[in-house]
Design a protein around this motif. Structure first.
Motif, mmCIF file in Angstrom:
data_model
loop_
_atom_site.group_PDB
_atom_site.id
_atom_site.type_symbol
_atom_site.label_atom_id
_atom_site.label_comp_id
_atom_site.label_asym_id
_atom_site.label_seq_id
_atom_site.Cartn_x
_atom_site.Cartn_y
_atom_site.Cartn_z
ATOM 1 N N GLN A 106 51.373 -20.646 34.940
ATOM 2 C CA GLN A 106 51.749 -19.106 35.297
ATOM 3 C C GLN A 106 51.050 -18.250 34.621
ATOM 4 O OE1 GLN A 106 55.953 -19.591 35.142
ATOM 5 N NE2 GLN A 106 56.438 -20.189 37.047
ATOM 6 N N ALA A 107 50.862 -18.544 32.931
ATOM 7 C CA ALA A 107 50.234 -17.466 32.240
ATOM 8 C C ALA A 107 48.790 -17.716 32.660
ATOM 9 C CB ALA A 107 50.238 -17.932 31.017
ATOM 10 N N PHE A 108 48.190 -18.574 32.976
ATOM 11 C CA PHE A 108 46.599 -18.308 33.414
ATOM 12 C C PHE A 108 46.379 -17.678 34.779
ATOM 13 C CE2 PHE A 108 44.974 -22.232 30.454
ATOM 14 C CZ PHE A 108 45.389 -21.480 29.347
ATOM 15 N N ALA A 109 47.353 -18.106 35.508
ATOM 16 C CA ALA A 109 47.154 -17.554 36.877
ATOM 17 C C ALA A 109 47.590 -15.926 36.933
ATOM 18 C CB ALA A 109 48.493 -18.015 37.904
ATOM 19 N N LEU A 110 48.476 -15.683 36.023
ATOM 20 C CA LEU A 110 48.759 -14.021 35.855
ATOM 21 C C LEU A 110 47.392 -13.221 35.487
ATOM 22 C CD1 LEU A 110 50.579 -11.458 35.459
ATOM 23 C CD2 LEU A 110 51.003 -12.328 33.261
ATOM 24 N N GLY A 111 46.743 -14.079 34.511
ATOM 25 C CA GLY A 111 45.286 -13.291 33.868
ATOM 26 C C GLY A 111 44.508 -13.561 34.896
ATOM 27 N N ALA A 112 44.184 -14.383 35.929
ATOM 28 C CA ALA A 112 43.194 -14.827 36.876
ATOM 29 C C ALA A 112 43.450 -14.126 38.344
ATOM 30 C CB ALA A 112 43.094 -16.075 36.962
ATOM 31 N N SER A 113 44.428 -13.419 38.181
ATOM 32 C CA SER A 113 44.701 -12.424 39.407
ATOM 33 C C SER A 113 44.446 -11.104 39.346
ATOM 34 C CB SER A 113 46.378 -13.127 39.750
ATOM 35 O OG SER A 113 46.590 -14.332 39.840
ATOM 36 N N SER A 173 45.918 -7.549 39.602
ATOM 37 C CA SER A 173 47.400 -7.295 39.396
ATOM 38 C C SER A 173 47.679 -5.851 40.336
ATOM 39 C CB SER A 173 47.430 -6.869 37.999
ATOM 40 O OG SER A 173 46.410 -5.897 37.279
ATOM 41 N N ALA A 174 46.641 -5.250 41.128
ATOM 42 C CA ALA A 174 46.835 -4.042 41.983
ATOM 43 C C ALA A 174 47.673 -4.535 42.943
ATOM 44 C CB ALA A 174 45.518 -3.637 42.228
ATOM 45 N N PRO A 175 48.581 -3.604 43.675
ATOM 46 C CA PRO A 175 49.003 -3.687 44.857
ATOM 47 C C PRO A 175 48.365 -4.194 45.885
ATOM 48 C CG PRO A 175 49.892 -1.808 43.854
ATOM 49 C CD PRO A 175 48.807 -2.004 43.122
ATOM 50 N N PRO A 176 48.849 -5.039 46.880
ATOM 51 C CA PRO A 176 47.618 -5.617 47.876
ATOM 52 C C PRO A 176 47.214 -4.611 48.739
ATOM 53 C CG PRO A 176 49.724 -6.523 48.205
ATOM 54 C CD PRO A 176 50.054 -5.625 47.038
ATOM 55 N N ASP A 202 39.298 -1.268 37.991
ATOM 56 C CA ASP A 202 38.740 -2.094 36.874
ATOM 57 C C ASP A 202 40.074 -2.442 36.005
ATOM 58 O OD1 ASP A 202 36.430 -2.038 37.827
ATOM 59 O OD2 ASP A 202 35.574 -0.457 36.245
ATOM 60 N N THR A 203 40.913 -1.583 35.779
ATOM 61 C CA THR A 203 42.008 -1.931 34.800
ATOM 62 C C THR A 203 43.123 -2.781 35.578
ATOM 63 O OG1 THR A 203 43.081 0.017 35.913
ATOM 64 C CG2 THR A 203 42.024 0.193 33.848
ATOM 65 N N HIS A 204 42.873 -3.211 36.984
ATOM 66 C CA HIS A 204 43.561 -4.430 37.604
ATOM 67 C C HIS A 204 43.088 -5.634 38.075
ATOM 68 C CE1 HIS A 204 47.542 -1.885 38.147
ATOM 69 N NE2 HIS A 204 46.618 -1.050 37.954
ATOM 70 N N GLN A 205 41.694 -5.577 37.758
ATOM 71 C CA GLN A 205 40.749 -6.749 37.834
ATOM 72 C C GLN A 205 41.208 -7.882 36.932
ATOM 73 O OE1 GLN A 205 38.712 -7.239 40.159
ATOM 74 N NE2 GLN A 205 38.036 -5.204 40.789
ATOM 75 N N PRO A 206 41.107 -9.271 37.273
ATOM 76 C CA PRO A 206 41.389 -10.342 36.432
ATOM 77 C C PRO A 206 40.793 -10.114 35.199
ATOM 78 C CG PRO A 206 40.882 -11.127 38.726
ATOM 79 C CD PRO A 206 40.436 -9.721 38.565
ATOM 80 N N TYR A 207 41.371 -10.748 33.988
ATOM 81 C CA TYR A 207 40.981 -10.766 32.708
ATOM 82 C C TYR A 207 40.921 -12.253 32.229
ATOM 83 C CZ TYR A 207 45.947 -11.280 31.694
ATOM 84 O OH TYR A 207 47.326 -11.547 31.580
ATOM 85 N N LEU A 264 49.734 -5.061 31.305
ATOM 86 C CA LEU A 264 50.108 -6.650 30.964
ATOM 87 C C LEU A 264 50.012 -7.047 29.597
ATOM 88 C CD1 LEU A 264 48.033 -7.784 34.130
ATOM 89 C CD2 LEU A 264 50.313 -7.606 33.998
ATOM 90 N N ARG A 265 49.425 -6.242 28.687
ATOM 91 C CA ARG A 265 49.335 -6.442 27.215
ATOM 92 C C ARG A 265 50.613 -6.733 26.628
ATOM 93 N NH1 ARG A 265 45.607 -2.614 25.047
ATOM 94 N NH2 ARG A 265 44.140 -3.731 26.371
ATOM 95 N N PRO A 266 50.942 -7.653 25.895
ATOM 96 C CA PRO A 266 52.249 -8.159 25.225
ATOM 97 C C PRO A 266 52.313 -6.885 24.203
ATOM 98 C CG PRO A 266 50.407 -9.655 24.453
ATOM 99 C CD PRO A 266 49.963 -9.162 25.736
#
Length: 338
Positions: free
Chosen positions: A266-273, A275-278, A285-290, A330-332
């Motif tokens: 789940q943690a990796f999927a969050l970062g690889a997805s 994050s913008a509304p569909p 750029d701020t919603h691209q995968p990191y 998304l940053r802790p």
């Protein structure tokens, strides 16, 4: 010195065969081949993975974390020939960024996490991690602090015991086992692993005991996780570890049970997805995968690895690469006050 030998450290080397070492090195190599690279071994144990890294990459420095002071001592002895290329730190892996800040390391190129109980802890009978031999009910990874398994068994309410066994051990007979524990401790506090094994065996129906391995396996897993707050620490450690990575850095995680592996996935999927509304026509750029997933799903040990190291039977390995900094949303939050 690329291939030092240390006769005094043979005990640790002989007792610990690192799981999927070659695959871990292969996955980390693109990040660690950078000049001046630093890797964090977040679960140092007896130092097998770290020794492999230090031998393979002669320019890499490794910071090894472990909550077990005995592990730090054994690994430090084993890795002494590598000099200042290795630094051992007594810490839990969710403290990774605090440790790096103390060492004035702004970011690292690699993070390795080998989750679960270590070879050291399993092999030291008196630690109480194994259901195969009678020992005190301890199960603390850091034996210097915190409540023991005996404390949990003798003080938790029946419903809380059942919750622990059900949630962390996925034990379908959790209520029956919890009831048996409470009934037994009314006569005398539970103190030995052998007592617990007998209680669990008697509480589980005979037909269920015939399949699925040792009947106490799930109970011991659940208690170990509860005593050491393993899943809470892992939930914090995964995003903290990603934040510790420089762009281009890689994180490799080996999990040994479904609860851990699900959290890593789940943690990796969050970062690889994204994050913008569909429904956004353009993704900012701020919603691209990191993160980029480096492994396809979870990798398992092959026959050769299983023959070499039976403890690799349940391993699930996942890896990811850092593509860019984590977006602010998304940053802790930092662990320390500024």
């Amino acid at each position: 010195m690329d291939t030092p030998t240390n006769p005094d450290a043979r005990g640790a080397a002989e007792r610990h065969v690192p799981v999927l070492l070659e695959r871990c090195l292969e996955l980390l190599a693109p990040a660690l081949e950078v000049e001046g690279a630093v890797m964090v071994d977040s679960t140092l144990g007896m130092g097998g993975h770290t020794e492999g890294v230090l031998r393979r990459f002669p320019h890499v420095r490794v910071v090894g974390l472990d909550r077990d002071p005995q592990a730090i001592a054994l690994a430090s002895e084993r890795l002494a020939p590598f000099g200042d290329r290795f630094t051992g730190v007594h810490a839990v892996y969710d403290e990774i960024r605090d440790v790096l800040a103390d060492l004035s390391i702004p970011a690292v190129q690699g993070v390795l996490m080998d989750l679960g109980v270590s070879s050291l802890q399993l092999d030291e009978v008196e630690r109480g991690f194994s259901y195969a031999q009678d020992a005190p009910l301890d199960m603390r990874m850091d034996a210097t602090t915190g409540p023991t398994a005996a404390d949990v068994l003798n003080t938790y309410e029946e419903r809380d015991l059942a919750r622990v066994l059900r949630t962390y051990g996925e034990e379908r007979f959790a209520p029956r086992i919890a009831r048996a524990i409470v009934r037994a401790r009314a006569t005398a506090p539970l103190a030995r692993t052998g007592e617990l094994v007998d209680l669990v065996r008697a509480a589980i129906p005979a037909a269920a005991r015939a399949t699925g391995g040792h009947p106490a396996k799930r109970t011991f897993q659940a208690l170990r996780i509860e005593v050491n707050h393993e899943l809470d620490a892992l939930a914090r450690a995964l995003p903290e570890s990603v934040e510790a990575l420089a762009v281009g850095g890689r994180i490799v995680v080996e999990a040994y049970q479904s609860l851990e592996d699900r959290m890593v996935k789940q943690a990796f999927a969050l970062g690889a997805s994204v994050s913008a509304p569909p429904d956004l026509p353009v993704v900012p750029d701020t919603h691209q995968p990191y993160l980029r997933l480096v492994t396809r799903g979870a990798e398992e040990a092959d026959e050769a690895e299983l023959a070499r190291n039976p403890r690799s039977q349940s391993v699930r390995l996942r890896a990811a690469e850092r593509l860019r900094t984590t977006p602010d949303h998304l940053r802790p939050a930092p662990r320390r006050a500024a």
